[in-house]
Design a protein around this motif. Structure first.
Motif, PDB file in Angstrom:
ATOM      1  N   CYS A   1       0.931  -1.187  -0.097  1.00 11.48           N
ATOM      2  CA  CYS A   1      -0.046   0.049   0.119  1.00 11.48           C
ATOM      3  C   CYS A   1       0.870   1.147  -0.168  1.00 11.48           C
ATOM      4  O   CYS A   1       1.828   1.399   0.877  1.00 11.48           O
ATOM      5  CB  CYS A   1      -0.891  -0.051   1.028  1.00 11.48           C
ATOM      6  SG  CYS A   1      -1.787   1.453   1.328  1.00 11.48           S
TER       7      CYS A   1
ATOM      8  N   SER B   1       0.204   4.155   0.985  1.00 15.39           N
ATOM      9  CA  SER B   1      -0.111   4.942   2.119  1.00 15.39           C
ATOM     10  C   SER B   1       0.360   4.575   3.226  1.00 15.39           C
ATOM     11  O   SER B   1       0.825   5.536   3.987  1.00 15.39           O
ATOM     12  CB  SER B   1      -1.814   5.077   1.978  1.00 15.39           C
ATOM     13  OG  SER B   1      -2.136   5.796   2.991  1.00 15.39           O
ATOM     14  N   CYS B   2       0.269   3.244   3.554  1.00 16.88           N
ATOM     15  CA  CYS B   2       0.518   3.002   4.856  1.00 16.88           C
ATOM     16  C   CYS B   2       1.672   1.857   4.858  1.00 16.88           C
ATOM     17  O   CYS B   2       2.180   1.409   5.920  1.00 16.88           O
ATOM     18  CB  CYS B   2      -0.665   2.316   5.759  1.00 16.88           C
ATOM     19  SG  CYS B   2      -1.333   0.938   5.217  1.00 16.88           S
TER      20      CYS B   2
ATOM     21  N   CYS C   1      -6.385  -1.327   0.025  1.00 12.83           N
ATOM     22  CA  CYS C   1      -5.602  -1.592   1.166  1.00 12.83           C
ATOM     23  C   CYS C   1      -6.631  -2.084   2.236  1.00 12.83           C
ATOM     24  O   CYS C   1      -7.474  -1.473   2.799  1.00 12.83           O
ATOM     25  CB  CYS C   1      -4.973  -0.474   1.829  1.00 12.83           C
ATOM     26  SG  CYS C   1      -4.021  -0.906   3.240  1.00 12.83           S
TER      27      CYS C   1
ATOM     28  N   CYS D   1      -5.648   0.421   5.922  1.00 11.89           N
ATOM     29  CA  CYS D   1      -5.881   1.636   5.747  1.00 11.89           C
ATOM     30  C   CYS D   1      -7.053   2.018   4.911  1.00 11.89           C
ATOM     31  O   CYS D   1      -7.716   3.363   4.994  1.00 11.89           O
ATOM     32  CB  CYS D   1      -5.057   2.830   5.577  1.00 11.89           C
ATOM     33  SG  CYS D   1      -4.263   2.703   4.068  1.00 11.89           S
TER      34      CYS D   1
ATOM     35  N   GLU E   1      -7.171   2.648   1.673  1.00  8.67           N
ATOM     36  CA  GLU E   1      -6.388   3.345   0.298  1.00  8.67           C
ATOM     37  C   GLU E   1      -6.923   2.500  -0.651  1.00  8.67           C
ATOM     38  O   GLU E   1      -6.696   1.325  -0.819  1.00  8.67           O
ATOM     39  CB  GLU E   1      -5.004   3.682   0.755  1.00  8.67           C
ATOM     40  CG  GLU E   1      -4.396   4.255  -0.786  1.00  8.67           C
ATOM     41  CD  GLU E   1      -4.699   5.934  -0.582  1.00  8.67           C
ATOM     42  OE1 GLU E   1      -5.220   6.236   0.556  1.00  8.67           O
ATOM     43  OE2 GLU E   1      -4.030   6.539  -1.298  1.00  8.67           O
TER      44      GLU E   1
HETATM   45 ZN   LIG Z   1      -2.699   1.078   3.695  1.00  8.84          ZN
END
Ligand SMILES: [Zn+2]
Length: 129
Positions: free
Chosen positions: A85, A87-88, A117, A120, A122
């Motif tokens: 991911c 984002s995280c 994801c 999170c 995303e």
């Molecule tokens: Zn994520």
């Protein structure tokens, strides 16, 4: 009637649901497969009714979600590496569910693949590698 069940996941085919059911049972969690007979009798109806639902008792919900997140398959790239991911940076990534638009129902192949994801939430597009 009161609904005492929680749907953990749904599957297009009963066989897939049974694999996960076996894993849950081995952990002592009772699992019910909803609509499996409908799907078995007419597999083409599976999508229309949302597939075979893997359900647990409400009191097992938390344990079942944890177990499901452990056992389910996550997306990998062509080299069999887990998708990460952006984002995280977690590697628990799924295919995002399609937008249920009229066009999608007619032409499912024009919907570009997107990832979701599981940690999170995303939603992102695959890298072009
Ligand atoms: Zn994520």
């Amino acid at each position: 009637m009161k609904n005492d069940f929680y749907t953990v996941a749904s599957y297009e085919y009963t066989a897939e649901a049974r694999v996960m059911q076996g894993k849950f049972m081995s952990q002592g969690i009772e699992v019910f497969l909803k609509d499996q007979y409908t799907v078995d009798v007419d597999p083409f109806i599976s999508n229309a009714i949302g597939g075979v639902k893997l359900q647990v008792h409400l009191q097992d919900k938390e344990a079942a979600i944890a177990l499901y997140n452990e056992f389910r398959e996550y997306e990998v790239d062509r080299k069999r590496n887990r998708i990460i991911c952006p984002s995280c940076n977690e590697d628990k990534v799924l295919i995002a569910p399609p937008k249920k638009s009229f066009l999608y129902l007619l032409f499912p192949f024009i919907e570009p693949k997107r990832y979701l994801c599981n940690m999170c939430g995303e939603i992102f597009k695959p890298n072009k590698d």
